[in-house]
Design a protein around this motif. Structure first.
Motif, PDB file in Angstrom:
ATOM      1  N   ARG A   1      44.939  55.209  63.642  1.00 26.77           N
ATOM      2  CA  ARG A   1      45.267  54.047  64.474  1.00 26.77           C
ATOM      3  C   ARG A   1      46.523  53.314  64.013  1.00 26.77           C
ATOM      4  NH1 ARG A   1      39.708  54.295  64.226  1.00 26.77           N
ATOM      5  NH2 ARG A   1      39.634  53.104  62.297  1.00 26.77           N
ATOM      6  N   SER A   2      47.223  53.857  63.031  1.00 33.81           N
ATOM      7  CA  SER A   2      48.432  53.192  62.528  1.00 33.81           C
ATOM      8  C   SER A   2      49.534  53.199  63.576  1.00 33.81           C
ATOM      9  CB  SER A   2      48.929  53.897  61.260  1.00 33.81           C
ATOM     10  OG  SER A   2      47.975  53.827  60.226  1.00 33.81           O
ATOM     11  N   ARG A   3      50.330  52.131  63.581  1.00 34.01           N
ATOM     12  CA  ARG A   3      51.468  52.012  64.485  1.00 34.01           C
ATOM     13  C   ARG A   3      52.759  51.951  63.679  1.00 34.01           C
ATOM     14  NH1 ARG A   3      49.320  47.570  68.979  1.00 34.01           N
ATOM     15  NH2 ARG A   3      47.482  48.762  69.642  1.00 34.01           N
ATOM     16  N   ASP A   4      53.855  52.314  64.314  1.00 32.89           N
ATOM     17  CA  ASP A   4      55.137  52.360  63.618  1.00 32.89           C
ATOM     18  C   ASP A   4      55.523  51.008  63.028  1.00 32.89           C
ATOM     19  OD1 ASP A   4      55.297  55.003  64.289  1.00 32.89           O
ATOM     20  OD2 ASP A   4      56.761  54.736  65.906  1.00 32.89           O
ATOM     21  N   GLY A   5      55.110  49.917  63.681  1.00 29.09           N
ATOM     22  CA  GLY A   5      55.469  48.585  63.210  1.00 29.09           C
ATOM     23  C   GLY A   5      54.542  48.020  62.156  1.00 29.09           C
ATOM     24  N   ASP A   6      53.511  48.778  61.774  1.00 30.00           N
ATOM     25  CA  ASP A   6      52.587  48.317  60.732  1.00 30.00           C
ATOM     26  C   ASP A   6      53.218  48.456  59.350  1.00 30.00           C
ATOM     27  OD1 ASP A   6      50.632  47.828  62.609  1.00 30.00           O
ATOM     28  OD2 ASP A   6      49.558  49.713  62.265  1.00 30.00           O
ATOM     29  N   PRO A   7      52.823  47.597  58.404  1.00 28.73           N
ATOM     30  CA  PRO A   7      53.260  47.806  57.023  1.00 28.73           C
ATOM     31  C   PRO A   7      52.808  49.182  56.542  1.00 28.73           C
ATOM     32  CG  PRO A   7      52.245  45.649  57.275  1.00 28.73           C
ATOM     33  CD  PRO A   7      51.973  46.397  58.541  1.00 28.73           C
ATOM     34  N   ALA A   8      53.689  49.900  55.873  1.00 31.30           N
ATOM     35  CA  ALA A   8      53.359  51.243  55.394  1.00 31.30           C
ATOM     36  C   ALA A   8      52.393  51.161  54.215  1.00 31.30           C
ATOM     37  CB  ALA A   8      54.627  51.978  54.992  1.00 31.30           C
ATOM     38  N   LEU A   9      51.669  52.254  53.986  1.00 29.03           N
ATOM     39  CA  LEU A   9      50.682  52.331  52.917  1.00 29.03           C
ATOM     40  C   LEU A   9      51.007  53.476  51.968  1.00 29.03           C
ATOM     41  CD1 LEU A   9      47.389  51.913  54.991  1.00 29.03           C
ATOM     42  CD2 LEU A   9      48.586  50.141  53.681  1.00 29.03           C
ATOM     43  N   VAL A  10      50.720  53.267  50.688  1.00 27.67           N
ATOM     44  CA  VAL A  10      50.801  54.325  49.677  1.00 27.67           C
ATOM     45  C   VAL A  10      49.401  54.583  49.144  1.00 27.67           C
ATOM     46  CG1 VAL A  10      51.514  54.835  47.304  1.00 27.67           C
ATOM     47  CG2 VAL A  10      53.203  54.074  48.970  1.00 27.67           C
ATOM     48  N   LEU A  11      49.034  55.859  49.086  1.00 23.99           N
ATOM     49  CA  LEU A  11      47.726  56.294  48.597  1.00 23.99           C
ATOM     50  C   LEU A  11      47.861  56.904  47.211  1.00 23.99           C
ATOM     51  CD1 LEU A  11      44.692  57.144  49.043  1.00 23.99           C
ATOM     52  CD2 LEU A  11      45.610  59.265  50.036  1.00 23.99           C
ATOM     53  N   THR A  12      46.980  56.505  46.301  1.00 22.56           N
ATOM     54  CA  THR A  12      46.889  57.119  44.977  1.00 22.56           C
ATOM     55  C   THR A  12      45.437  56.985  44.507  1.00 22.56           C
ATOM     56  OG1 THR A  12      47.904  57.221  42.767  1.00 22.56           O
ATOM     57  CG2 THR A  12      47.603  55.025  43.725  1.00 22.56           C
ATOM     58  N   ASN A  13      45.187  57.112  43.218  1.00 21.48           N
ATOM     59  CA  ASN A  13      43.826  56.992  42.684  1.00 21.48           C
ATOM     60  C   ASN A  13      43.518  55.583  42.196  1.00 21.48           C
ATOM     61  OD1 ASN A  13      43.808  60.251  41.100  1.00 21.48           O
ATOM     62  ND2 ASN A  13      42.784  59.660  42.982  1.00 21.48           N
TER      63      ASN A  13
END
Length: 286
Positions: free
Chosen positions: A62-74
């Motif tokens: 459901r992410s949109r281009d104008g949303d703040p980006a996310l970084v995934l890690t542990n």
């Protein structure tokens, strides 16, 4: 655990009867399984390096281009230390930085900066999600790099995968060898972990690397641990616990945590919306 953290005291645990299975997520929350496609070979697009681990730029269904980006890690890659067994952290300010790699992994495109630690835990899974100050559109416009799409469906045993480490700038290739009912390491227990084939014997620093379905290019898990010394259920030596309580130790074998529950919990504006149909652990007191 495979991150480069400070020394953590070993904790002995009794082998209890296995916990009940995670609650089912309503079918409406899931996307349809992606059809096989001719996806470009997996490279370092969307991959970031942390100072102690690996990670990736990700977006949900459901992410949109104008949303703040996310970084995934542990979760165990946090600078503040390893979360306790049932600890859940949400919406904590953070100015952590990440090095965004080019598609070859040999060069760096720039530095991404977080504003918040959106969600982190080592309860049932081992994930941390950082919210960035830049949107997906801004990052793609500036660096030409799109985020990796997270799958909202379970990966199947036998799936061809690639584990892409930004820290070591290395790609591992193998298949998912099996799904583990419970994986125990010291005080932590994780549900439905994925076990890799012997071609993916990951090492310290690869923690947080995305596990990518080689046929779809979607993130299906996050790399987090491996049995280094052949010990039973100790730190850096996870053991598998079957539904009936049988314990199996597989020296040299590595594991990751499925990310479809996280993908299903990503709401508008890149919020991780816990509770309700979201199967992720909730903070104490909620």
């Amino acid at each position: 655990m495979l991150g480069r953290l400070g020394t953590i005291g070993l904790v002995s645990i009794a082998l209890l009867a296995p916990a009940t299975a995670a609650p089912a997520v309503p079918a409406a929350a899931a996307e349809r399984p992606p059809a096989p496609s001719r996806h470009a070979a997996v490279d370092f697009t969307g991959i970031v390096a942390l100072d102690n681990c690996s990670g990736s730029l990700v977006r949900g269904p459901r992410s949109r281009d104008g949303d703040p980006a996310l970084v995934l890690t542990n979760g165990h890659c946090l600078r503040t230390g390893t979360p306790a067994a049932r600890e859940v952290i949400v919406d904590r300010p953070s100015a952590r930085t990440f090095t965004l790699l080019d598609r070859t992994g040999r060069g760096s495109l720039g530095t991404l900066r977080a504003t918040n630690l959106e969600y982190a835990t080592m309860a049932d899974t081992d994930v941390a999600v950082y919210r960035l100050e830049s949107t997906y559109a801004e990052i793609e416009r500036r660096y030409g790099v799109p985020a990796l799409q997270m799958s909202a469906v379970r990966p199947q045993d036998g799936t061809k995968i690639r584990i892409v480490s930004g820290y070591w700038r290395r790609i591992y290739a193998c298949r998912i060898d099996g799904t583990v009912h419970r994986l125990r390491e010291a005080e932590w227990t994780w549900k439905d972990s994925v076990r890799y084939g012997s071609g993916c014997r990951t090492i310290a620093g690869t923690s947080g690397s995305p596990v990518i379905d080689a046929s779809t290019g979607r993130v299906v898990a996050v790399n987090n641990t491996g049995n280094e010394d052949g010990e039973r259920c100790t730190l850096n030596n996870p053991c598998e616990v079957a539904r009936g309580g049988q314990v199996t130790v597989r020296p040299g074998i590595s594991y990751g945590q499925q990310t479809y529950p996280l993908a299903r919990c990503l709401g508008a504006g890149s919020d991780v919306v816990v509770g309700g149909s979201c199967a992720l652990p909730e903070p104490a007191g909620t």
